[in-house]
Scaffold this motif. Structure first.
Motif, PDB file in Angstrom:
ATOM      1  N   ARG A  19       0.860  -1.181   0.000  1.00 63.02           N
ATOM      2  CA  ARG A  19       0.000   0.000   0.000  1.00 63.02           C
ATOM      3  C   ARG A  19       0.893   1.226   0.000  1.00 63.02           C
ATOM      4  NH1 ARG A  19      -5.426  -0.199   1.236  1.00 63.02           N
ATOM      5  NH2 ARG A  19      -5.170   2.028   1.647  1.00 63.02           N
ATOM      6  N   TRP A  22       1.375   3.014   3.298  1.00 59.00           N
ATOM      7  CA  TRP A  22       2.082   2.360   4.390  1.00 59.00           C
ATOM      8  C   TRP A  22       3.584   2.433   4.132  1.00 59.00           C
ATOM      9  CZ3 TRP A  22      -0.767  -3.032   4.944  1.00 59.00           C
ATOM     10  CH2 TRP A  22      -2.078  -2.798   5.405  1.00 59.00           C
ATOM     11  N   ASN A  27       4.433  -2.668   5.221  1.00 64.57           N
ATOM     12  CA  ASN A  27       4.136  -3.468   4.036  1.00 64.57           C
ATOM     13  C   ASN A  27       4.781  -4.847   4.138  1.00 64.57           C
ATOM     14  OD1 ASN A  27       2.399  -2.099   2.101  1.00 64.57           O
ATOM     15  ND2 ASN A  27       3.985  -0.525   2.000  1.00 64.57           N
ATOM     16  N   ASN A  95      -4.059  -3.509  -5.624  1.00 63.16           N
ATOM     17  CA  ASN A  95      -2.977  -4.410  -5.240  1.00 63.16           C
ATOM     18  C   ASN A  95      -3.071  -5.702  -6.060  1.00 63.16           C
ATOM     19  OD1 ASN A  95      -0.726  -4.487  -3.607  1.00 63.16           O
ATOM     20  ND2 ASN A  95      -1.825  -5.154  -1.775  1.00 63.16           N
TER      21      ASN A  95
END
Ligand code: NI
Length: 135
Positions: A19, A22, A27, A95
């Motif tokens: 992400r 983050w 991560n 993602n």
């Protein structure tokens, strides 16, 4: 009577699971090795299932040549030897987990298939990890 025919396919692709909001350590904590900032590859195996009725005239459920061509054009040409995060627009803000890749593949195939068929996409990210998406 309903039955399902399957076509297998294969592609290699690179990805990174992370992400943007983050930091690297979070991560890595959540996504493990798949969060390597320098990307890494998987050998994806795909099984596309089409469910429907057999045409009594031909004995076919669907023309397998047509299914083969559809998978080649929509999946293999779009994903094979690509960096999913960088080169595939669907993953610019999504993602590229196996779950999301299966959903993207399903969407790409679904819009070319007749409504009379049901579609399933089984995607193996590794020989032991796989997902089944049926829409
Ligand atoms: Ni990975």
């Amino acid at each position: 009577m309903s039955l399902t025919v399957y076509r297998k396919a294969h592609f290699n692709a690179a990805h990174r699971l992370y992400r943007k909001d983050w930091d690297d350590s979070r991560n890595e904590q959540v996504f493990g090795k798949c969060s390597n900032p320098n990307y890494h590859g998987h050998n994806y195996e795909l099984e596309v299932g089409v469910t429907g009725s057999v045409d009594p005239e031909t004995g076919f459920l669907i023309d397998m040549e047509l299914l083969k061509k559809l998978i080649r054009e929509e999946v293999e040409e779009a994903l094979d030897h690509k960096n999913l995060n960088v080169e595939v627009p669907e993953f610019a803000n999504l993602n590229p987990t196996m779950e999301n890749i299966a959903r993207v593949i399903w969407d790409k195939l679904r819009k070319h298939l007749d409504d009379k068929f049901e579609l399933s996409v089984k995607l193996y990210e590794t020989p032991r990890n796989f997902v089944l998406y049926t829409g």
